[in-house]
Design a protein around this motif. Structure first.
Motif, PDB file in Angstrom:
ATOM      1  N   LEU A  79       0.833  -1.194   0.000  1.00  0.00           N
ATOM      2  CA  LEU A  79       0.000   0.000   0.000  1.00  0.00           C
ATOM      3  C   LEU A  79       0.868   1.243   0.000  1.00  0.00           C
ATOM      4  N   PHE A  81       0.754   5.734  -0.873  1.00  0.00           N
ATOM      5  CA  PHE A  81      -0.112   6.917  -0.951  1.00  0.00           C
ATOM      6  C   PHE A  81       0.522   7.919  -1.910  1.00  0.00           C
ATOM      7  N   SER A 106      -0.928  -1.282  -4.396  1.00  0.00           N
ATOM      8  CA  SER A 106      -2.193  -0.545  -4.382  1.00  0.00           C
ATOM      9  C   SER A 106      -1.851   0.886  -3.991  1.00  0.00           C
ATOM     10  N   VAL A 108      -3.105   4.674  -3.085  1.00  0.00           N
ATOM     11  CA  VAL A 108      -4.217   5.513  -2.664  1.00  0.00           C
ATOM     12  C   VAL A 108      -3.976   6.932  -3.168  1.00  0.00           C
ATOM     13  N   VAL A 110      -4.703  10.749  -3.063  1.00  0.00           N
ATOM     14  CA  VAL A 110      -5.221  11.632  -2.016  1.00  0.00           C
ATOM     15  C   VAL A 110      -5.284  13.103  -2.418  1.00  0.00           C
ATOM     16  N   VAL A 141      -6.537   3.114  -5.736  1.00  0.00           N
ATOM     17  CA  VAL A 141      -7.446   3.245  -4.594  1.00  0.00           C
ATOM     18  C   VAL A 141      -7.855   4.705  -4.459  1.00  0.00           C
ATOM     19  N   GLN A 143     -10.905   7.614  -2.512  1.00  0.00           N
ATOM     20  CA  GLN A 143     -11.582   7.781  -1.241  1.00  0.00           C
ATOM     21  C   GLN A 143     -13.064   8.096  -1.352  1.00  0.00           C
ATOM     22  N   LYS A 148     -13.831   7.912  -7.910  1.00  0.00           N
ATOM     23  CA  LYS A 148     -13.802   6.683  -8.704  1.00  0.00           C
ATOM     24  C   LYS A 148     -14.296   6.960 -10.117  1.00  0.00           C
ATOM     25  N   ALA A 163     -11.381   3.232  -0.600  1.00  0.00           N
ATOM     26  CA  ALA A 163     -10.972   3.141   0.803  1.00  0.00           C
ATOM     27  C   ALA A 163     -11.851   4.082   1.615  1.00  0.00           C
ATOM     28  N   TYR A 356      -9.637  -1.126   4.225  1.00  0.00           N
ATOM     29  CA  TYR A 356      -8.199  -1.323   4.015  1.00  0.00           C
ATOM     30  C   TYR A 356      -7.814  -2.798   4.160  1.00  0.00           C
ATOM     31  N   ILE A 359      -8.572  -4.167   0.791  1.00  0.00           N
ATOM     32  CA  ILE A 359      -7.594  -3.709  -0.206  1.00  0.00           C
ATOM     33  C   ILE A 359      -6.284  -4.472  -0.071  1.00  0.00           C
TER      34      ILE A 359
END
Length: 363
Positions: A79, A81, A106, A108, A110, A141, A143, A148, A163, A356, A359
């Motif tokens: 994971l 970010f 994966s 994320v 942000v 991923v 939020q 999406k 997530a 999470y 994920i």
């Protein structure tokens, strides 16, 4: 005999970090997964100065990433970010290495600034990015549902998961709001005091509002980054000096809750957002909110049911919506109640950890 490896790993800045953003997410993940021995936490080197950013940090991070890969099972999840700009290309390169060594990244996303960053990229950068994101071992991923939809437009072949977010547990301790019939509500904003967060729009709206509510107070909580004199001048020029209070950033959550729990209407007129923690904290407290319809904000406010939505960079519309929620006690109580319930139904800690866990493919 070989040493036991983790089934999944998180490679992100570890606490202590300032409240909000990635630091808060990782801190809560550590707390939620503290009893698991199949998940590893690894930290890249913190950003400190220009020398470390261009020389020491990139090499050191590759070494740390390689060690994290060696300590994670083949086929295991990683994971990361990412925001826009250099961060995106950095995480893309790390993801390529993770895939090359037989693990599955994966990432994320942000940042609320990613769309403008993507628009400026050349064809080759977009094409290479799309190839990576479309890789069967890569997962994007996001939020919220709005994000999406956005990423599916630019990466239609991508595997995208959501997530769930949550606020610190202290914010969930407030009782259900029952009576918001105060005569003199105050406006409060929490976040960076910068133009991109819509602060000038908010000051312009205040200039309109005080004609009708001469005693209305706006409290701005957050860092000014050495620009306090500039903001003081902006307030003075609009003749609202008596109505605006600047407070420093409040990192102690109990103190922040006390500031927010003072007959407040939360206002958040940002020009861009990923998934703002400050707004999520406000609805968790059951505050009536007015915010701009950018990024993940419509998801947080349930498309206007848990708070009023306005267009960004529209001070007249902002003033009108604030006036509406100040005058209409029933509306104020309705959106506050919807906000309080939404925070507990959708953005609770259990949903956060479960998302999470899914994920990371941890049972």
């Amino acid at each position: 005999m070989t040493s036991r490896k983790f089934k999944a790993s998180i490679f992100a800045p570890l606490p202590p970090q300032p409240p909000g953003g990635i630091g808060s997410i990782v801190s809560m993940l550590q707390g939620g997964f503290e009893d698991r021995y199949d998940l590893g936490f690894f930290s890249p080197i913190p950003k400190k100065d220009r020398f470390s950013a261009f020389f020491y940090r990139p090499i050191g991070n590759l070494v740390r990433l390689f060690l994290a890969i060696l300590n994670t099972e083949k086929g295991g999840k990683f994971l990361l970010f990412s925001s826009e700009g250099v961060s995106f290309f950095e995480k893309a390169f790390w993801s390529i290495l993770i895939i090359a060594f037989g693990r599955k990244p994966s990432v994320v996303m942000v940042s609320g600034l990613f769309p403008s960053f993507w628009e400026k990229l050349n064809f080759l950068s977009r094409r290479l990015s799309s190839l990576l994101v479309s890789n069967k071992n890569f997962t994007l991923v996001v939020q919220s549902e709005n994000w999406k939809k956005y990423y599916l437009k630019i990466f239609p072949q991508a595997s995208i998961e959501i997530a769930h977010a949550t606020a610190a547990q202290e914010f969930y301790c407030r009782n259900r709001p029952s009576d918001l019939s105060v005569h003199s509500p105050q406006l409060v904003y929490v976040g960076w005091i910068i133009p991109e967060k819509g602060i000038y729009d908010l000051l312009d709206a205040m200039m309109i509002l005080i004609r009708r509510y001469p005693d209305l107070i706006l409290r701005l909580i957050g860092p000014t980054f050495g620009k306090q004199a500039t903001w003081n001048n902006a307030v003075y020029a609009r003749k609202i000096t008596d109505n605006v209070r600047f407070l420093e950033a409040i990192y102690d959550r109990k103190l922040l809750i006390n500031e927010l729990d003072a007959d407040s209407i939360f206002v958040f007129p940002s020009h861009y957002e990923g998934f703002p923690v400050a707004l999520l904290e406000a609805i968790t407290l059951g505050l009536p909110c007015v915010a701009s319809s950018v990024g993940g904000i419509p998801d947080i406010l349930d498309n206007g049911k848990a708070g009023l939505l306005v267009e960004p960079m529209a001070p007249f519309q902002l003033a009108s919506s604030l006036s509406k929620i100040i005058d209409d006690r029933i509306l104020r109580e309705l959106v506050a109640m919807n906000a309080w319930e939404r925070a507990r139904e959708i953005y609770n800690y259990t949903n956060f950890i479960k998302s999470y866990q899914d994920i990371l493919r941890l049972k």
